[in-house]
Write an enzyme that holds these catalytic residues in place. Sequence first.
Site, PDB file in Angstrom:
ATOM      1  CB  CYS A  73      -0.916   0.001   1.226  1.00  0.00           C
ATOM      2  SG  CYS A  73      -2.050   1.407   1.181  1.00  0.00           S
ATOM      3  CB  CYS A 109      -2.831   4.098   7.814  1.00  0.00           C
ATOM      4  SG  CYS A 109      -3.815   4.697   6.418  1.00  0.00           S
ATOM      5  CB  CYS A 142      -2.042   0.100   8.386  1.00  0.00           C
ATOM      6  SG  CYS A 142      -2.377  -1.178   7.164  1.00  0.00           S
ATOM      7  CB  CYS A 191     -15.595  -8.179   5.377  1.00  0.00           C
ATOM      8  SG  CYS A 191     -16.869  -8.113   6.652  1.00  0.00           S
ATOM      9  CB  CYS A 248     -19.054  -5.730   3.985  1.00  0.00           C
ATOM     10  SG  CYS A 248     -18.415  -4.120   4.483  1.00  0.00           S
ATOM     11  CB  CYS A 279     -19.545  -1.013   7.380  1.00  0.00           C
ATOM     12  SG  CYS A 279     -18.497  -1.780   8.634  1.00  0.00           S
ATOM     13  NE  ARG A 306     -18.043  -5.946  12.188  1.00  0.00           N
ATOM     14  CZ  ARG A 306     -19.139  -5.310  11.773  1.00  0.00           C
ATOM     15  NH1 ARG A 306     -20.327  -5.593  12.283  1.00  0.00           N
ATOM     16  NH2 ARG A 306     -19.064  -4.388  10.848  1.00  0.00           N
TER      17      ARG A 306
HETATM   18  S1  SF4 Z   1      -5.234   1.193   6.320  1.00  0.00           S
HETATM   19 FE1  SF4 Z   1      -3.373   0.177   5.525  1.00  0.00          FE
HETATM   20  S2  SF4 Z   1      -4.051  -0.753   3.604  1.00  0.00           S
HETATM   21 FE2  SF4 Z   1      -5.597   0.783   4.150  1.00  0.00          FE
HETATM   22  S3  SF4 Z   1      -4.959   2.695   3.134  1.00  0.00           S
HETATM   23 FE3  SF4 Z   1      -4.052   2.749   5.164  1.00  0.00          FE
HETATM   24  S4  SF4 Z   1      -2.004   1.849   4.912  1.00  0.00           S
HETATM   25 FE4  SF4 Z   1      -3.197   1.273   3.116  1.00  0.00          FE
END
Ligand code: SF4
Length: 344
Positions: free
Chosen positions: A80, A84, A87, A124, A156, A216, A286
């Site tokens: 990605c 974030c 993550c 999901c 989802c 959601c 949830r």
């Molecule tokens: S949560 Fe993780 S997978 Fe989703 S956009 Fe952010 S860095 Fe990328």
Amino acid sequence: MQVAPALRPTQTAGSHTSWHELAQRVLDGYSVTADEALAMLRSGDEELLDLLAAAYTIRRRYFGNTVQLYFLVNAKSGLCPEDCHYCSQSKLSTADIPRYSLMKRDMLLDGARTAFERGSKTYCIVISGRGPSETELRAVERIVPEIKDRYELKVCACLGLLTPEQARRLKICGVDRVNHNLNTSESYYSEICETHTYRDRIETLRAVRDAGIEVCSGGIIGMGEADTDIVQMALALRDLKAESIPLNFLHPIDDTPLAGTHRLNPRYCLKALAMFRFVNPTSELRIAGGRELQLGSLQPLGLYPANSIFLGDYLTTKGQLPQADYDMIEQMGFVVTRGASEAI
Ligand code: SF4
């Protein structure tokens, strides 16, 4: 909207009587204020059982003793470009996780079969990334009708940021819900992500709503935010009328920016769940990622405010075995249902 009678001077916001009175007012249509929600997060541990019992009266009205199970597949992992901080799949993460592009049809169908056989209401499909590529979107458009033909499951899709046109295409192919979490408050958002904004996320959720798909959206607790950020997020989800709210408790993963962050205790997690139930009385609530780690032996109590859990593993972390979840639900006197009203 009704106006709450002021708390009597002899009552604190968190006194035994007032949690139950407040729950009754919520059942009569009252919307709790930010101050009342904050008082729940900051209430003393000695009030915890009263707070949970009051939240349970709201949960019972709308969901009885039912529990809805969700099963997710990490259909594309890692790789990605976003940052974030929480993550393990972000560009900042060097965590040792599987990295692969979108799963093939057979694997996605296998996941749906597992979801169905385990009693899940919803399957999901989650992919990492800022948003879906055209190839990925087309693959989702092909697989969703096939899944729904074969299994009695809601689908989802969690595909990242979406344009209005992409959201419409998901509606047309049969996607029931889109997951796109707010994650935290608007004011704290830039602390956990710099490659996209809270506004970007809101726009995606608006596109989803406008396309006629259920929303959601939830968040993560334990990333260093203040109590007020958690309350702001709960109120924002109320404004969005999210049908479903997954509440995650940070599972700090090694080699991510939030590695080693341990700010939660199980009692606080339960207070947060109760607060979300008070603020969003009719939404599915949830207990999501971090359930086993952060709630520990208090996990079962989370089912008093919440009416749903993920079954099995999360995106890149392990959940407990399904049988442990079935046992927990049964021992609490709750029943698994694929619909909201079957057992009420
Ligand atoms: S949560 Fe993780 S997978 Fe989703 S956009 Fe952010 S860095 Fe990328």
